[in-house]
Design a protein around this motif. Structure first.
Motif, PDB file in Angstrom:
ATOM      1  N   ARG A  59     -10.620  15.539 -16.962  1.00 36.58           N
ATOM      2  CA  ARG A  59     -11.352  14.270 -17.031  1.00 36.58           C
ATOM      3  C   ARG A  59     -10.410  13.076 -16.996  1.00 36.58           C
ATOM      4  NH1 ARG A  59     -14.104  15.148 -22.562  1.00 36.58           N
ATOM      5  NH2 ARG A  59     -12.001  15.912 -22.808  1.00 36.58           N
ATOM      6  N   GLN A  60      -9.171  13.334 -17.360  1.00 36.78           N
ATOM      7  CA  GLN A  60      -8.171  12.271 -17.382  1.00 36.78           C
ATOM      8  C   GLN A  60      -7.835  11.872 -15.947  1.00 36.78           C
ATOM      9  OE1 GLN A  60      -4.312  13.385 -18.995  1.00 36.78           O
ATOM     10  NE2 GLN A  60      -4.483  11.678 -20.433  1.00 36.78           N
ATOM     11  N   ARG A  61      -7.726  10.550 -15.703  1.00 35.34           N
ATOM     12  CA  ARG A  61      -7.343  10.068 -14.373  1.00 35.34           C
ATOM     13  C   ARG A  61      -5.930   9.518 -14.442  1.00 35.34           C
ATOM     14  NH1 ARG A  61     -11.713   5.988 -12.406  1.00 35.34           N
ATOM     15  NH2 ARG A  61     -11.647   5.347 -14.586  1.00 35.34           N
ATOM     16  N   LEU A  62      -5.040  10.099 -13.658  1.00 32.93           N
ATOM     17  CA  LEU A  62      -3.648   9.662 -13.589  1.00 32.93           C
ATOM     18  C   LEU A  62      -3.482   8.795 -12.344  1.00 32.93           C
ATOM     19  CD1 LEU A  62      -1.913  13.057 -14.481  1.00 32.93           C
ATOM     20  CD2 LEU A  62      -2.736  11.263 -16.017  1.00 32.93           C
ATOM     21  N   LEU A  63      -2.794   7.690 -12.495  1.00 33.20           N
ATOM     22  CA  LEU A  63      -2.675   6.719 -11.414  1.00 33.20           C
ATOM     23  C   LEU A  63      -1.290   6.747 -10.785  1.00 33.20           C
ATOM     24  CD1 LEU A  63      -4.437   3.793 -13.282  1.00 33.20           C
ATOM     25  CD2 LEU A  63      -5.446   5.350 -11.599  1.00 33.20           C
ATOM     26  N   TYR A  64      -1.273   6.670  -9.459  1.00 35.82           N
ATOM     27  CA  TYR A  64      -0.040   6.666  -8.681  1.00 35.82           C
ATOM     28  C   TYR A  64      -0.172   5.645  -7.564  1.00 35.82           C
ATOM     29  CZ  TYR A  64       0.644  11.215 -10.868  1.00 35.82           C
ATOM     30  OH  TYR A  64       0.783  12.232 -11.778  1.00 35.82           O
ATOM     31  N   CYS A  65       0.941   4.983  -7.231  1.00 36.54           N
ATOM     32  CA  CYS A  65       0.945   4.117  -6.055  1.00 36.54           C
ATOM     33  C   CYS A  65       1.078   4.989  -4.816  1.00 36.54           C
ATOM     34  CB  CYS A  65       2.117   3.132  -6.100  1.00 36.54           C
ATOM     35  SG  CYS A  65       1.767   1.645  -7.031  1.00 36.54           S
ATOM     36  N   THR A  66       0.349   4.637  -3.803  1.00 39.02           N
ATOM     37  CA  THR A  66       0.545   5.273  -2.506  1.00 39.02           C
ATOM     38  C   THR A  66       1.796   4.654  -1.889  1.00 39.02           C
ATOM     39  OG1 THR A  66      -0.738   3.585  -1.362  1.00 39.02           O
ATOM     40  CG2 THR A  66      -1.963   5.521  -2.191  1.00 39.02           C
ATOM     41  N   GLU A  67       2.172   5.095  -0.722  1.00 35.68           N
ATOM     42  CA  GLU A  67       3.328   4.501  -0.043  1.00 35.68           C
ATOM     43  C   GLU A  67       3.080   3.016   0.215  1.00 35.68           C
ATOM     44  OE1 GLU A  67       5.795   5.082   4.099  1.00 35.68           O
ATOM     45  OE2 GLU A  67       4.804   6.839   3.228  1.00 35.68           O
ATOM     46  N   ALA A  68       1.859   2.677   0.639  1.00 37.62           N
ATOM     47  CA  ALA A  68       1.517   1.266   0.878  1.00 37.62           C
ATOM     48  C   ALA A  68       1.553   0.478  -0.429  1.00 37.62           C
ATOM     49  CB  ALA A  68       0.142   1.152   1.526  1.00 37.62           C
ATOM     50  N   GLY A  69       1.062   1.068  -1.512  1.00 38.31           N
ATOM     51  CA  GLY A  69       1.069   0.398  -2.810  1.00 38.31           C
ATOM     52  C   GLY A  69       2.476   0.161  -3.323  1.00 38.31           C
ATOM     53  N   ALA A  70       3.337   1.162  -3.159  1.00 36.01           N
ATOM     54  CA  ALA A  70       4.732   1.020  -3.586  1.00 36.01           C
ATOM     55  C   ALA A  70       5.432  -0.057  -2.757  1.00 36.01           C
ATOM     56  CB  ALA A  70       5.460   2.353  -3.465  1.00 36.01           C
ATOM     57  N   GLY A  71       5.106  -0.117  -1.477  1.00 33.13           N
ATOM     58  CA  GLY A  71       5.696  -1.154  -0.611  1.00 33.13           C
ATOM     59  C   GLY A  71       5.257  -2.549  -1.027  1.00 33.13           C
ATOM     60  N   LEU A  72       3.962  -2.700  -1.312  1.00 34.99           N
ATOM     61  CA  LEU A  72       3.455  -4.000  -1.750  1.00 34.99           C
ATOM     62  C   LEU A  72       4.053  -4.379  -3.105  1.00 34.99           C
ATOM     63  CD1 LEU A  72       1.700  -6.481  -1.440  1.00 34.99           C
ATOM     64  CD2 LEU A  72      -0.264  -5.127  -2.237  1.00 34.99           C
ATOM     65  N   ALA A  73       4.113  -3.436  -4.027  1.00 30.45           N
ATOM     66  CA  ALA A  73       4.708  -3.707  -5.343  1.00 30.45           C
ATOM     67  C   ALA A  73       6.171  -4.132  -5.184  1.00 30.45           C
ATOM     68  CB  ALA A  73       4.604  -2.475  -6.243  1.00 30.45           C
ATOM     69  N   ALA A  74       6.897  -3.498  -4.275  1.00 32.28           N
ATOM     70  CA  ALA A  74       8.298  -3.860  -4.039  1.00 32.28           C
ATOM     71  C   ALA A  74       8.414  -5.267  -3.465  1.00 32.28           C
ATOM     72  CB  ALA A  74       8.956  -2.848  -3.100  1.00 32.28           C
TER      73      ALA A  74
END
Length: 194
Positions: free
Chosen positions: A109-124
């Motif tokens: 039931r727990q949801r673990l969150l990860y950046c996708t490649e696009a998300g990691a690029g935007l965060a960078a």
């Protein structure tokens, strides 16, 4: 409270003898913090606007990128926002492919969150513009004198004269009010008539 005048070419407040360090120039620090924050978040705001995202999206991306596998509960605790607010932002980021969620290994039931490649690029990209502003401010020769000087260095160079003029107005307005006996009468009567 007595306001201190900024020294020539700087916004560092003159120390008040016997004052606690936390209160030295607190008016200037607070005001400069507002302006420094405006410019610090303004850089990523411009990037985020191209994606239809706002500051809440930025905060989520920042922490999910740095702590892969972050749970919803942990993120709520970090951001101190409502679950409803977080769900709206996550829906955007997941829907547009910037964050992925996976079930927990021990608790499905727990949801673990990860950046996708696009998300990691935007965060960078967002981190890069903020790191650049911090590096510029830290490298400024006049940013080493005081917290006020560092915060002034965080503000866009072309905006600094306007901020200085505005802050000088506050100081001269306070001096005018203090010197005007009518202002004292006005304050003593609660601001009203007789």
């Amino acid at each position: 409270m007595t306001r201190t005048a900024p020294r020539e070419g700087s916004f560092a407040a003159k120390p008040v003898p016997g004052a606690a360090p936390a209160t030295l120039g607190s008016d200037d620090l607070i005001e400069l913090l507002f302006f420094a924050y405006r410019d610090f978040v303004g850089d990523p705001d411009r990037i985020l606007a191209d994606y239809g995202f706002g500051r809440a999206h930025h905060r989520v991306l920042h922490f999910v990128d740095r702590y892969p596998g972050l749970t919803i509960a942990e993120l709520l605790d970090i951001l101190r926002i409502t679950k409803q607010s977080l769900n709206r932002v996550l829906k955007d980021l997941i829907g547009q492919g910037y964050i992925a969620q996976k079930p927990g290994s021990s608790d499905r039931r727990q949801r673990l969150l990860y950046c996708t490649e696009a998300g990691a690029g935007l965060a960078a990209d967002l981190t890069r513009v903020q790191a650049r502003r911090l590096a510029r401010a830290l490298a400024a020769p006049d940013a080493r004198g005081s917290p006020e000087d560092f915060l002034m260095a965080m503000i866009e160079p072309e905006d600094r004269p306007a901020v200085q003029r505005l802050m000088a107005r506050r100081g001269s307005a306070a001096d005018t009010r203090a010197a005007d006996p009518r202002a004292a009468d006005f304050r003593a009567t609660g601001g009203g008539g007789a």
